[in-house]
Design a protein around this motif. Structure first.
Motif, short mmCIF file in Angstrom:
data_model
loop_
_atom_site.label_atom_id
_atom_site.label_comp_id
_atom_site.label_asym_id
_atom_site.label_seq_id
_atom_site.Cartn_x
_atom_site.Cartn_y
_atom_site.Cartn_z
N ALA A 94 0.84 -1.21 0.00
CA ALA A 94 0.00 0.00 0.00
C ALA A 94 0.87 1.25 0.00
O ALA A 94 0.60 2.20 -0.73
CB ALA A 94 -0.94 -0.02 1.21
N GLU B 161 2.00 2.44 -3.19
CA GLU B 161 0.88 2.68 -4.10
C GLU B 161 0.74 1.62 -5.19
O GLU B 161 0.47 1.91 -6.35
CB GLU B 161 0.99 4.09 -4.71
N ASP C 70 -1.39 -0.92 -4.62
CA ASP C 70 -2.72 -1.52 -4.46
C ASP C 70 -3.59 -1.26 -5.69
O ASP C 70 -3.67 -0.13 -6.18
CB ASP C 70 -3.42 -0.95 -3.22
#
Ligand code: ASP
Ligand code: MG
Length: 421
Positions: A403, A406, A408
């Motif tokens: 996560a 970035e 995800d």
């Protein structure tokens, strides 16, 4: 007309139905006007079952005979696949590794390919037939014995055939849609990568990503083979493993993927005299065991004692023999104690974009610290950072790091029953 090498893993040919399904797919590729060579693994868990069977007979199966036994698995699937294709009215012939010209060194269980002479495959292709080759096996010219390339070796067979035949692409069919930013069973928001460089793929495979056999990626990189990793259960475009990304890579993510590995353990050699030559002594002993060392950390020595601690990680399965060798030399080296810790997890972030970005380590460490996860060891390469954590925090660590960088995806990844092998 293109020449395509297709590799089907054990999970794609697990039973008669799957074999027919795979046969159909191969026939479609042939009918689209391509020449097709197929490398196939043993059905389902056959190889594991054969290994178990051997160990029921004797705790230490003879390596030559074990290879003899294990190579029968691929012989079953190749013959069934050829039969299935023929029954669809398309010519197909199966070949063992030695018939296909897969020449290896003599090391049973871990043979390396030294030459590929696919004369018979070329003949079959010239006659319009599909050549089906047993994966994972070869032949040594000196001993005249059958060898195996090591577990998971069918990927390497496929890549070696693609290189020797000058194939346009080596398609690796598996039970997942391609290479993901992380294992979707651990990181539900992982997404499939469209393209990954072989350099990144090598680091990911070495860091615990299981979708491709590391030797196959090495071989592909060395011989300029393009791989396409895709699912045998659908027609989706998979992940292209290329030697370099084309075009200007504007806005390329810094991190391509996150990998986790629970297969390693940590050995700490405590109380080592901090004088020149001790690290050399210790790692000479370790090297003699043949163990593969991964990370090494030496602590600063305590001024009062002049002693230091050296820790390193290695595959858990090699722990026992390395400990025994070190114990035997304890007095000669002069260390105080040995500690063994098999409850570690290794998290790695990989990305070629790291080269041109500063602060990646800081961002990684911040993400872990925000989640209260302690870092025990760190190692870096040009395009990878790995950290050791407690085993039971690894999965959480993978999710928070995924996560934080970035990676995800919008939605949760679709996970089939598969294993990615
Ligand atoms: N059947 C062999 C194994 O399970 C080779 C392979 O699947 O690639 O290791
Ligand atoms: Mg297998």
């Amino acid at each position: 007309m293109s020449l395509i090498v297709q590799k089907f893993g054990g999970s794609s040919v697990a039973d008669a139905e799957s074999i027919k399904r795979v046969a159909k797919r191969i026939v479609e590729t042939r009918k689209a006007g391509n020449s097709v060579v197929v490398a196939v693994s043993a059905m389902g868990d056959t190889t594991d079952e054969l290994v178990d069977l051997a160990h029921e007979v004797t705790p230490f199966p003879d390596p030559r005979e074990l290879d003899m036994l294990l190579t029968t698995g691929e012989r079953i699937s190749m013959a069934l696949l050829a039969m299935a294709i023929k029954s669809m009215g398309v010519d197909a012939r199966s070949y063992t590794g030695s018939q296909a010209g897969m020449i290896t060194d003599a090391q049973h269980g871990a043979a390396r390919i030294v030459d590929v002479t696919p004369v018979r495959l070329r003949e079959a292709l010239d006659e319009g037939a599909i050549a089906i080759v047993a994966g994972f096996q070869g032949f040594n010219r000196d001993s005249r014995d059958i060898t195996t390339l090591g577990r998971g070796g069918s990927d390497t067979t496929a890549v070696a055939l693609a290189a020797a035949l000058g194939a346009d692409v080596c398609e690796i069919y598996t039970d997942v849609d391609g290479v993901f930013t992380a294992d979707p069973r651990v990181v539900p928001r992982a997404h499939k990568l469209d393209v990954v460089t072989s350099e990144e793929m090598l680091e990911l495979a070495a860091s615990g990503a299981k979708v491709l056999h590391i030797r196959a990626v090495e071989y592909a990189r060395r011989h300029g083979v393009t791989m396409h990793v895709r699912s045998s259960f659908n027609n989706h475009e998979g992940t292209w493993v290329v030697n370099s990304k084309e075009g200007d890579s504007v806005e390329e993510p810094i991190i391509t993927g996150v990998a986790g590995d629970l297969s390693e353990a940590k050995i700490t050699v405590a109380g080592v005299p901090d004088v020149p030559g001790k690290a050399a002594e210790i790692f000479t002993i370790v090297a003699k065991t043949g163990a593969n060392i991964d990370m090494i950390v030496q602590n600063i020595s305590a001024a009062s004692t002049g002693l230091t601690d050296i820790s390193f990680t290695l595959p858990k399965v090699e722990g026992e023999k390395v400990l025994a060798s070190l114990r035997a030399e304890q007095n000669a080296v002069g260390f105080d104690a040995l500690l063994f810790d098999d409850q570690i997890g290794k998290l790695s972030v990989v990305g070629a974009g790291m080269r041109s970005s500063a602060g990646v380590s800081a961002q990684l460490f911040r993400a872990l610290s925000d989640a209260g996860i302690n870092i025990e060891m760190i190692s870096t390469s040009e395009i990878r950072i790995s950290v050791v954590t407690r085993a039971d925090t690894l999965q959480q660590a993978m999710r928070v790091v995924h996560a934080a960088f970035e990676l995800d995806g919008e939605a949760e990844a679709v996970v089939y029953a598969g294993t990615g092998r």
